[in-house]
Structures are given as C-alpha cells and as structure tokens.
Design a protein around this motif. Sequence first.
Motif, PDB file in Angstrom:
ATOM      1  N   VAL A   1       0.822   4.109   1.685  1.00  9.94           N
ATOM      2  CA  VAL A   1       0.188   5.428   1.743  1.00  9.94           C
ATOM      3  C   VAL A   1       1.130   6.373   2.485  1.00  9.94           C
ATOM      4  O   VAL A   1       2.046   5.932   3.172  1.00  9.94           O
ATOM      5  CB  VAL A   1      -1.185   5.360   2.461  1.00  9.94           C
ATOM      6  CG1 VAL A   1      -2.161   4.513   1.666  1.00  9.94           C
ATOM      7  CG2 VAL A   1      -1.050   4.838   3.883  1.00  9.94           C
TER       8      VAL A   1
ATOM      9  N   ALA B   1      -3.664   9.054   7.428  1.00  8.52           N
ATOM     10  CA  ALA B   1      -3.734   7.788   6.682  1.00  8.52           C
ATOM     11  C   ALA B   1      -3.164   6.609   7.469  1.00  8.52           C
ATOM     12  O   ALA B   1      -3.654   5.490   7.359  1.00  8.52           O
ATOM     13  CB  ALA B   1      -3.014   7.947   5.354  1.00  8.52           C
ATOM     14  N   GLY B   2      -2.134   6.872   8.271  1.00  7.54           N
ATOM     15  CA  GLY B   2      -1.501   5.787   9.016  1.00  7.54           C
ATOM     16  C   GLY B   2      -2.420   5.148  10.049  1.00  7.54           C
ATOM     17  O   GLY B   2      -2.150   4.048  10.526  1.00  7.54           O
TER      18      GLY B   2
ATOM     19  N   ASP C   1       1.721   7.943   5.390  1.00  2.00           N
ATOM     20  CA  ASP C   1       0.968   7.654   6.606  1.00  2.00           C
ATOM     21  C   ASP C   1       0.869   8.806   7.595  1.00  2.00           C
ATOM     22  O   ASP C   1       0.015   8.762   8.461  1.00  2.00           O
ATOM     23  CB  ASP C   1       1.424   6.349   7.274  1.00  2.00           C
ATOM     24  CG  ASP C   1       2.917   6.253   7.417  1.00  2.00           C
ATOM     25  OD1 ASP C   1       3.578   7.305   7.313  1.00  2.00           O
ATOM     26  OD2 ASP C   1       3.421   5.139   7.621  1.00  2.00           O
TER      27      ASP C   1
ATOM     28  N   ASN D   1      -3.439  12.597   0.754  1.00  2.00           N
ATOM     29  CA  ASN D   1      -2.973  11.462  -0.025  1.00  2.00           C
ATOM     30  C   ASN D   1      -3.617  11.469  -1.405  1.00  2.00           C
ATOM     31  O   ASN D   1      -2.937  11.283  -2.420  1.00  2.00           O
ATOM     32  CB  ASN D   1      -3.314  10.147   0.690  1.00  2.00           C
ATOM     33  CG  ASN D   1      -2.203   9.674   1.611  1.00  2.00           C
ATOM     34  OD1 ASN D   1      -1.300   8.974   1.184  1.00  2.00           O
ATOM     35  ND2 ASN D   1      -2.253  10.089   2.871  1.00  2.00           N
TER      36      ASN D   1
ATOM     37  N   GLN E   1      -6.476   1.322   4.069  1.00  2.00           N
ATOM     38  CA  GLN E   1      -5.241   1.845   3.465  1.00  2.00           C
ATOM     39  C   GLN E   1      -5.097   1.355   2.031  1.00  2.00           C
ATOM     40  O   GLN E   1      -4.650   2.089   1.154  1.00  2.00           O
ATOM     41  CB  GLN E   1      -4.024   1.422   4.280  1.00  2.00           C
ATOM     42  CG  GLN E   1      -3.929   2.153   5.599  1.00  2.00           C
ATOM     43  CD  GLN E   1      -2.577   1.978   6.263  1.00  2.00           C
ATOM     44  OE1 GLN E   1      -1.606   1.548   5.647  1.00  2.00           O
ATOM     45  NE2 GLN E   1      -2.506   2.306   7.546  1.00  2.00           N
TER      46      GLN E   1
ATOM     47  N   ARG F   1       0.788  -1.224   0.000  1.00  2.00           N
ATOM     48  CA  ARG F   1       0.000   0.000   0.000  1.00  2.00           C
ATOM     49  C   ARG F   1       0.829   1.287   0.000  1.00  2.00           C
ATOM     50  O   ARG F   1       0.660   2.126  -0.866  1.00  2.00           O
ATOM     51  CB  ARG F   1      -0.981   0.049   1.165  1.00  2.00           C
ATOM     52  CG  ARG F   1      -1.182  -1.335   1.783  1.00  2.00           C
ATOM     53  CD  ARG F   1      -2.391  -1.466   2.619  1.00  2.00           C
ATOM     54  NE  ARG F   1      -2.333  -2.628   3.479  1.00  2.00           N
ATOM     55  CZ  ARG F   1      -2.439  -3.879   3.041  1.00  2.00           C
ATOM     56  NH1 ARG F   1      -2.585  -4.124   1.743  1.00  2.00           N
ATOM     57  NH2 ARG F   1      -2.382  -4.878   3.876  1.00  2.00           N
TER      58      ARG F   1
END
Lengths: 240, 293
Positions: free
Chosen positions: A87, A134-135, A89, A96, A142, A85
């Motif tokens: 992202v 995001a994390g 984070d 994002n 995610q 993934r």
Amino acid sequence: MLKVVNINTYYGRIQVLKNISLNVEKGEIVTIIGANGAGKSTLLSTIAGTNKPKSGQIYLSTTQTSCLSVEKIVRAGISLVPEHRQVFDSLSVLDNLRLGAYHRYGNDKKTIEDDIENIMSLFPSLKGRENQIAGTLSGGEQQMLAIGRGLMANPKVLLLDEPSVGLAPLVVKEIFDILLTLKKRGTTILVVEQNAKAALQVADRAYILERGVISFSGKAKDMLKDTRVQSAYLGAKLHA
Amino acid sequence: MSLANDILQYVLGGLTMGGIYALVAVGFVIIHNVTGIINFAQGEFVMMGAMFMVTLTGIGLPAPAAIILSVILVMVVVGLIEVGAIRSAKRASPVSLVIITIGISTVLRGMALLIWGTNPYKVAPFTEGGPIHIGGASIVPQVLWVIGTTAFVLALTFFLFEYTYFGKALRACVVNKYAAQLMGISPGKMSFFAFIFSAALSALAGIVFAPITFATYDMGLMLGLKGFVAAVLGGLSSTPGAVFGGLALGVIESLGAGFVSSGYKDGIAFVILLLVLFLKPGGLFGTSGSKRV
Ligand SMILES: Nc1ncnc2c1ncn2[C@@H]1O[C@H](COP(=O)(O)OP(=O)(O)O)[C@@H](O)[C@H]1O
Ligand SMILES: [Mg+2]
C-alpha cells in the motif's frame, strides 16, 4: 476471459517460467499453488506487464496484452494486488483507494466515490478509517486495503499474489471469504498461494507450479483429495 | 551601527539568498524523490532562467511577460533534455544517470558561454525605488520579490502535493514506484513532470535573483552546489527539509561572511556539507528512509 499461452520469462539468462499455459474463465476463482521460488510472482507480474515474456502470448478476451505497456494493461482490465500488499504507506486509506482508480479518474470521477462506498462495505474493518495513514494499519487491514485498491481499477480479472502471507488464520479466512463474495458479484480472480489449503477451499480450479513448470492442474475439489498434492502441499501445511 | 542592526542586516541578506537556495534545493528533492536521480544540472536551470530573463528584458519585453516566457523556455529545454538524455538512458543505473546530469550541466554551461559570452549581465529590478528600511537594516525592494516568490512557489508546491489528485499520484510514485505502476501511473510521465516542475522552480529562482546579482553563464555552478548542500542539510528527500536547509544555509553564510570574512562565504557551505555527511548523513532531521515530497 484470461488466456496465457506458452509463456517463457527470463531474468537475464535465467529462465524462470517455462512454457506456461493456463486460462481463467469469466466468474471463476483459479489458484496457482507453488512453493517459495517456484515463479508464482513472476507469472503474475508477467501477466500484469511489469515483466515481459521472451515468447508466448497473453490474451484478455480477444485483446493480446503481452505486447502492451503496464498502463495499457491496467486500462484493458487486469489489476494486480502485489506480494506484500505494498500500500502507499504515507498516504491515507482514502487516497490509496482513489489512486487505485487512476486509469479511469479523468472519465468517471462521479462513480469513483460510489465505488469507494462499495469497497468500504466489502471491508468493514476499513470503515471509519478513511483518513488514517495506510502505513499504520495492521497487516490484515493493509491486505484488505490492497485488495480494495486493486478493485478500484474496475478490473475484468483481479490477480492476487499471496494475500494470506504473514496473516493470522482468522484474518486469512476473512480474506478468502471476501474472495468468495467477489466471485458472487461476478469478479474473475486468479490467486497465487503457498497456503494451498486456504486457496483450494475457495477456488474452482487450480494449477500446481513447480520450478517454473506447471506440473499438474485440475478441479480444486479433486486437488484437495489428490495424494500427490496432499503430500507435497497440504501435508506440509498441516504439520507446520 | 549597533551589533543588533548588523545582525538584522545579515539575517535579512541571508534569508534572501536562502530563499534562492531553498527553491533550488526543492528542485533537487522533487527530482530525487520521483526518479532517484541527483540532478547536478539543477544550477544550470537557474542560470538559464536568469539568462533568458536578460535577453527577453533586453529586447524590451515588460517584466511580467519576460518572466513567464523565461520560465516556459527553461521548462521546454528541460523537457527536451528529459526525453532526449534521461529517458532514453532509463536502463542505465542511477549512478550513470547522475553522471549524465553532470554531462548535461557541462553542455548547458558551454552553450550559454557560446550564446551569452563571459560578460556579466544586469537585469533591472521588478519595481523601482530606493532601499526600504526595516528596523536598523535596509533592503532593496527586489529582496521582497525574492522572498515573496519563494513563499508563493513553496505554498503552491505544498498545495500540489497535499491537495491535488495528480500530486497524490506523484507521491504514490515516490513511496512505491512498483505499486504506482500497477495502478497505471506511468513512471516516465511522472519523471517528465518532476523535471519540468523542478525546472520551473529553478528558473524562477534565477529570474528573481538576476536583478540583485550579475547574471553570468557560469552562475549555475555555485548556485547548484549551494542548493545541493541545502537539500542534503534537509535530508535530500524532504521538501520542508530542503526549505529549512536553504534558509539556514543562507543565514549561516551571511553571518559568517559578515562577522568573520566574506572570503570564507562559499567555503562555509562546503564545511557544512562535510559536517552533515559525516555526522548526520540522514540530514538534520534524520528521517532515514521515509521519503516526503
Ligand atoms: N528480479 C529478479 N531478478 C532475478 N531473479 C529473480 C528476480 N525475481 C525473482 N527471481 C528468481 O526467480 C525465481 C522465481 O521467483 P518468484 O517468481 O518470486 O517466485 P515465488 O513468487 O513463487 O516465490 C526465484 O528463483 C527467484 O530467485
Ligand atoms: Mg512470490
């Protein structure tokens, strides 16, 4: 749409991809099935341009992309949703998604906010979480964010590296259903998987990658019935 | 003079120096976060800022024009260095790149020696006037420039990273360089930006500092090391940490020099560096792993 011709990729002196050729037509979902270490990620990163092939060509429509920089390949229309993934984070969900549109941010600032709306309707589990970091999302969320971020680049071909890894079966189903929705909307998809069953159920065509060589290819439907594929990739999954 | 007045005087002096250290430390952190390099030429960027200021005010330019031009000149020099020496060596390991920055610092100091010689230079304060009295302490007006510039620049940095799209792209590059590249964000461009932005911070530090010290070709050595200590104190990858580290180092040094002996002033920084590296290698806030710009 995407055409890979006789690609050879090395890490130092070790050859990981050997004479790989494949093609993905417009509107298709194509999957590449392979065990751990077969070279699936290397193949996708070679197409995305973060690895350079020693020989061979990659074409997106008529553009040869194998000689371009990663940034130019993204701009040409290839977007990779990477393994695990990845992202951003410490940034928000919204950030994002916005960064996914980096290469076109200067030009279509207006349409980007509309595109974010679209992504949000595609992934209801991200709705209302625009400002969450995001994390702190779950693994499945995610993955959805990573796919959404990849889509924000408005790619002609979306590459996905093992989107199912580490996710619960229900979430895996949800993600592959989204791939089908994307296909209906006209997105062209190349997805790499160890989870052969899930991938073959949504794909039109499949290639089997074994130690850097494509050993087998055909219609996904036929593959599901093929005894060699069943014993090597489906049987193992069924007993796992 | 009472003890309280002494303390106030030392703290104010310490905060002034601390502001300078903080600017240098933030420069270290930005380059380190974006490129992974510890740039040991950071102090020389400060020196160049001060020295260009000396020359430009020396030829009669008014202070505002001289400040802007000095900053731009340092950014140009550092931009050339990034393209010429850092980017062309991109395949080198981070350790080699750090060694390259040590080389760069030596070259810059050598060139400064050729251009400006070993003389210490004095730059006129930005505003005229005698000392200002605060409580029982007194400060020169230039101190207000130092503190004001530090506060302004740090606020600007914060705004850039938190509220602008470009700043977010830069942070994306910090948290996940590979994924950032897949979005079409060029690490080379970000590295270039990190260097020239950090150069501007350091140049400003040198420029506002020049009127309260003597500018010399080798002033960057000590300032660079102090800025590095401040950055390490803050964990090396956090901007707020670097600011705190800079101010703390400035105040501790000033109190130590005032109450113990001014001979120990520079030693204090290195004792602190060793203590932090031994006891809390993740910096005072101990955020191991999580990078922040
Ligand atoms: N950065 C690298 N350096 C050297 N070898 C690598 C690197 N990445 C992957 N490999 C090797 O290349 C082979 C293929 O890896 P990879 O493409 O990640 O396979 P997959 O994604 O199918 O699991 C493996 O043998 C792996 O050890
Ligand atoms: Mg892989």
